[in-house]
Design an enzyme around this catalytic site. Sequence first.
Site, short mmCIF file in Angstrom:
data_model
loop_
_atom_site.label_atom_id
_atom_site.label_comp_id
_atom_site.label_asym_id
_atom_site.label_seq_id
_atom_site.Cartn_x
_atom_site.Cartn_y
_atom_site.Cartn_z
N GLY A 7 62.53 -5.11 6.36
CA GLY A 7 61.30 -4.50 5.89
C GLY A 7 61.56 -3.76 4.60
N GLY A 12 62.34 1.10 2.72
CA GLY A 12 63.54 0.30 2.89
C GLY A 12 64.30 0.11 1.59
CE LYS A 76 53.13 -0.31 5.53
NZ LYS A 76 52.95 1.06 5.01
CG ASN A 102 55.08 6.66 8.69
OD1 ASN A 102 55.78 7.66 8.51
ND2 ASN A 102 54.39 6.09 7.72
CE LYS A 178 56.64 11.28 7.51
NZ LYS A 178 57.55 10.13 7.60
CG ASN A 182 52.89 10.50 8.50
OD1 ASN A 182 53.09 10.74 7.32
ND2 ASN A 182 53.79 9.88 9.25
CG ASN A 186 49.67 9.12 6.03
OD1 ASN A 186 50.23 10.13 5.64
ND2 ASN A 186 50.31 7.98 6.20
CB SER A 247 49.01 8.69 2.41
OG SER A 247 47.86 7.86 2.47
CB SER A 248 52.49 4.79 3.67
OG SER A 248 52.14 5.44 4.88
#
Length: 298
Positions: A7, A12, A76, A102, A178, A182, A186, A247-248
């Site tokens: 990933g 990564g 993911k 995550n 965490k 998020n 996020n 955010s991702s």
Amino acid sequence: MKTAVMGAGAVGCYYGGMLARAGHAVTLIGRAEHVTVMQRDGLRLEAQSFDQRIPLAASSDASACAGAALVLVCVKSTDTESAGRLLAPHLAPGALILSLQNGVDNAERLQAVLRRPVLPAVVYVATEMAGAGHVRHNGRGELVIGPSADSAALAAMFGAAGVPVQVSDNVRGALWSKLILNCAYNALSAITQQPYGTLVQGVGVGAVMRDVVDECLAVAAADGVQLPADPWPAVLRIAETMPAQLSSTAQDLARGRPSEINHLNGHIVARGAALGIPTPANRVLHTLVRLVEGRAAR
């Protein structure tokens, strides 16, 4: 140490790149668009203190993890099981597997597929893919990993590569801390397509984030999670330490890709329902992100 990264997105590529820069043999396994460039030119790692191309191996096939002593799983949360099935036939018998994802349950889900131990890690890094084979580091970069016979050696290896690592006896609490960060940022960043520093200046945003965090705390308490500290000060610091970071989830929506929202605010909604804890703020954010995802899919 021979290391494979399953990933090779922003997270990564950053950690794989840092290890390769320190002299480890690293293979990044990712999307063809990135792999083609990295095979030709190496990985461009644009960090805050340097910008260089790092030679390493790259592949779009999970079989490239064969022979690796360390495998970093950075897919993911929605792809955890499928990635595990792809990896399973190629893993070396003694390979260490580290989940850098995550969410709070990926290590357990991956372990169930692989039928071997998986070490959970909490990732605190702001990164983005700035182009094919090009990762940009916007801030932080530390890891928190669970205890194991190999944790001290892993911490030393990452530390020598410029990645601070803390070994925690309460990695579940760290994962939930965490998750709360998020959940606070996020979805709001994704819906508005705003970076953290801009986002928090919006009228009413702080109150919404406080509602989200309070619901997360109630669910965590009901679920028996022992948080290492009150997460609210850490929530406030995120906008200060990562002001330019999207955010991702925002990055996923901008690219028209499915996000991890079911494993973030959606996880709080699901656990809250199971435990009898109301989670209206998280439910609204989860629903809105899913609506945006649905529009992109159509």
